[in-house]
Scaffold this active site. Sequence first.
Site, short mmCIF file in Angstrom:
data_model
loop_
_atom_site.label_atom_id
_atom_site.label_comp_id
_atom_site.label_asym_id
_atom_site.label_seq_id
_atom_site.Cartn_x
_atom_site.Cartn_y
_atom_site.Cartn_z
N CYS A 133 15.05 67.80 -52.12
CA CYS A 133 16.22 67.49 -51.32
C CYS A 133 16.45 69.39 -50.72
CB CYS A 133 16.81 66.89 -52.83
SG CYS A 133 19.13 67.00 -51.52
N CYS A 136 20.40 69.94 -51.35
CA CYS A 136 20.40 70.49 -52.41
C CYS A 136 20.06 72.23 -52.53
CB CYS A 136 19.57 69.22 -53.85
SG CYS A 136 20.13 67.75 -53.38
N ASP A 137 19.04 72.10 -52.11
CA ASP A 137 18.19 72.99 -52.81
C ASP A 137 17.89 74.43 -51.94
OD1 ASP A 137 18.26 72.24 -55.47
OD2 ASP A 137 16.66 70.55 -55.00
#
Length: 307
Positions: A133, A136-137
């Site tokens: 992701c 997300c990261d």
Amino acid sequence: MVRDVLIVGAGPAGLAAAIYAGRSQLDTLVIDQMMPGGQLLITEEIENYPGFYEGITGFELSEKFRQHAEKFGARIENGKPVESVDLDGDIFVVKAGGEEFRGKTLIWAAGSTPRKLNVPGEAEFVGRGVSYCAVCDGAFFKDKTVAVVGGGDSALEEALYLTKFAKKVYLIHRRDKFRAVKIIQDRVKRNEKIEPVLNKVVVSINGKDFVESVTLKDTVTGEESVLPVDGVFIFIGNEPNVVPVAHLVDTTEQGFIITDEEMKTKTPGLFAAGDVRHKPLKQVVTAASDGAVAAMSATKYLEEKEG
Ligand code: NAP
């Protein structure tokens, strides 16, 4: 309590189904393992959903879908992963998050989960350099070097997104041609931070505490090489989430649910919609379309059964 329509999955397919079922004045409950949005929540920007020509973030679009579904009366149960689905006569019994939900019809819109590379180091370094992701990261990789694995729309879009943070993005693909649509391929070509690494597969992800490199194998020559990277983002497609309903549906060899054009499965009253279904184009717009069709088919099924 037996609902008219149970919907599993609050992504675009499930929420569109909830809007249509709600407008048909059916008692509708949506169950999701996390929060509404599905894969929209891990998508930075959507630029091909009709009407949103200036683009909209995945989160904002999922919020609009959720509000729309709730406006027409659907209830949403968050944080309830489905444990099992069974039939009690012709009533669907869904056990999720330790609770039992019952419905006269079930729309299975549980989506899919990222496919794994299944190479040494992958599982070990999840959260320590391996990610599925970018939204997300990505921010953890400011001024770092990362690899993106895959050649489809997701891999190329996420590689572009990661250039906001990383100083260098290697785009590793197993063939010499990308699968992604041309407009995204052109953007990748124009982006100086992205370097395609073609005809290569990842054979291992290496490091001590965090990812330090990937070992690659050339698919033409068989030669192995080591590429130093700080992170590996894997976008090699998705596996459908079918296990709880596997005994009630037919699937393709890859596990995607086979339906007819009314989203009917082989079990009367059970419909499938969205990425979990076998179909030629997996997009937000086609997921929403599946959801609408599934809800109208559920409505028809109930009308025919109950008069
Ligand atoms: P995908 O289209 O299935 O592409 C997966 C990619 O990973 C392919 O390039 C494939 O290589 C590669 N791959 C598969 N298994 C591999 C393995 N074991 N090792 C190395 N490489 C592997 O998946 P996706 O990109 O996640 O897209 C899924 C669906 O969502 C598609 O229908 C896509 O169009 C859609 N989508 C649309 C958008 C958009 O419209 N903006 C954005 C994201 C996704 P090969 O090419 O050699 O098969």
